[in-house]
Design a protein around this motif. Structure first.
Motif: not given
Length: 360
Positions: A318-321, A327-330
């Motif tokens: 959400s923060a990345a958006e 967004p982080p890729s896990y």
């Protein structure tokens, strides 16, 4: 391994010819004569021979010039101060144990299949001699090549260690993979079928561990022990093992346990609480699943391979958006399981390891 005693009238001449071909020299020395010729005490020579896995042969004339040279080389390393006497014995033991297993495998599985007599009346030994004559130099060259490659890889890992203590006591991920219900299988399957299953499992596991950057420590029939410097590598290997075995209808279900922490390495094996914990996690893991300890879970989150929780992953996305960023890729997901007591290790909180739902 047995050192052959001095030939007598009961020994097969072809067997003696085979021995001469493989050793490249004839029997000339008793153990006492070989020790004296090498310039070492009989006591030290006996320690070296036993460490290499050879039985006591009294004072039979069974040793060759190569045996004398081997003694002289080991003793010379000690005299030059390059190795302590205890370390030289360890070198002899580790080399003997490793090559003994290799030689047994080659004879039982490799040469046995190639030396079926092509014509009635021919003995296996008569077929084996010309075959060994052709194979021996090629196998010897290949053995030296693989050993040098492995030595280069191991040396590289040591050079990259942070300090001298890390060379012996290192922080590693250690994983056990165990076939479920193997004991029951041994009662239902024919010996040949069981042997083929074990070989297929060991081969598949060894290939997967090597391909993804881990190190195969040992195989124990229904169980494989591996290690990796990186937690992400160990996790990938574990999940690949589960996925590969699940796609093979001939294979039983698999369970894997992984722990991360300080590990003592010695003679190619690993020891310590981390290893014991990985073994215990394997024994309580669900079928076709991977259980890891808290330290391993923390290492995965530290390196960004897994979020600490799905809530954290959602917040990060959400923060990345909002910032217009990716967004982080896990790669992996971790699910905490119920705390439970583990014999000899106290209470632990295992985590269930899986791939992220969006991981492709």
């Amino acid at each position: 391994m047995d050192l052959q005693a001095e030939p007598d009238s009961g020994e097969d001449p072809l067997a003696l010819r085979l021995e001469g071909l493989i050793l490249g020299a004839e029997r000339r020395y008793t153990p006492f004569q070989a020790a004296r010729s090498a310039g070492v005490s009989m006591e030290l020579a006996s320690r070296f021979w036993r460490a290499m896995g050879f039985a006591d042969i009294g004072q039979a004339k069974a040793l060759t010039e190569a045996d004398v040279l081997a003694l002289r080389r080991l003793a010379g390393l000690v005299e030059a101060g390059l190795l302590s006497e205890a370390m030289a014995v360890q070198v002899a033991r580790s080399t003997g144990q490793t090559t003994a297993r290799l030689a047994e495998w080659q004879i039982d599985s490799f040469l046995e299949g190639l030396t079926e007599p092509p014509e009635p009346g021919m003995t296996r030994t008569e077929v084996t001699y010309p075959l060994m004559e052709l194979l021996l130099p090629e196998l010897e060259e290949f053995l030296v090549y693989v050993w040098r490659r492995q030595l280069a890889a191991a040396t590289g890992r040591v050079v990259q260690a942070a300090d001298d203590e890390e060379m012996v006591d290192r922080r590693l991920a250690v994983g056990f993979a165990d076939l479920v219900g193997f004991t029951r299988l041994t009662r239902r399957m024919e010996e040949e079928e069981l042997g083929e299953l074990v070989e297929a499992f060991e081969t598949t596991a060894a290939d997967l561990v090597a391909a993804h950057g881990g190190r195969l420590i040992k195989t124990l029939g229904d169980e494989v022990l591996y290690s990796a410097d990186d937690a992400g590598v160990a996790a990938e290997i574990a999940l690949r093992l589960i996925e590969t075995m699940a796609n093979d209808e001939t294979m039983p279900e698999l369970r894997v346990g992984i722990a991360f922490g300080t590990v003592t390495t010695r003679m190619g094996d690993v020891f310590g609480t981390t290893v014991n914990l990985a073994s215990r996690l394997t024994s309580i893991a669900p079928r076709d699943a991977v259980l890891v300890d808290g330290a391993f879970a923390e290492e995965l989150t530290r390196t960004g391979d897994a979020p600490a929780s799905e809530a954290e992953a959602a917040e990060a996305a959400s923060a990345a958006e909002k910032e217009g960023e990716e967004p982080p890729s896990y790669r992996f997901a971790l699910q905490p399981m119920w705390q439970r007591p583990v014999r000899g290790l106290g209470v632990i909180e295992p985590w269930l390891l899986a791939r992220r739902a969006d991981e492709t």
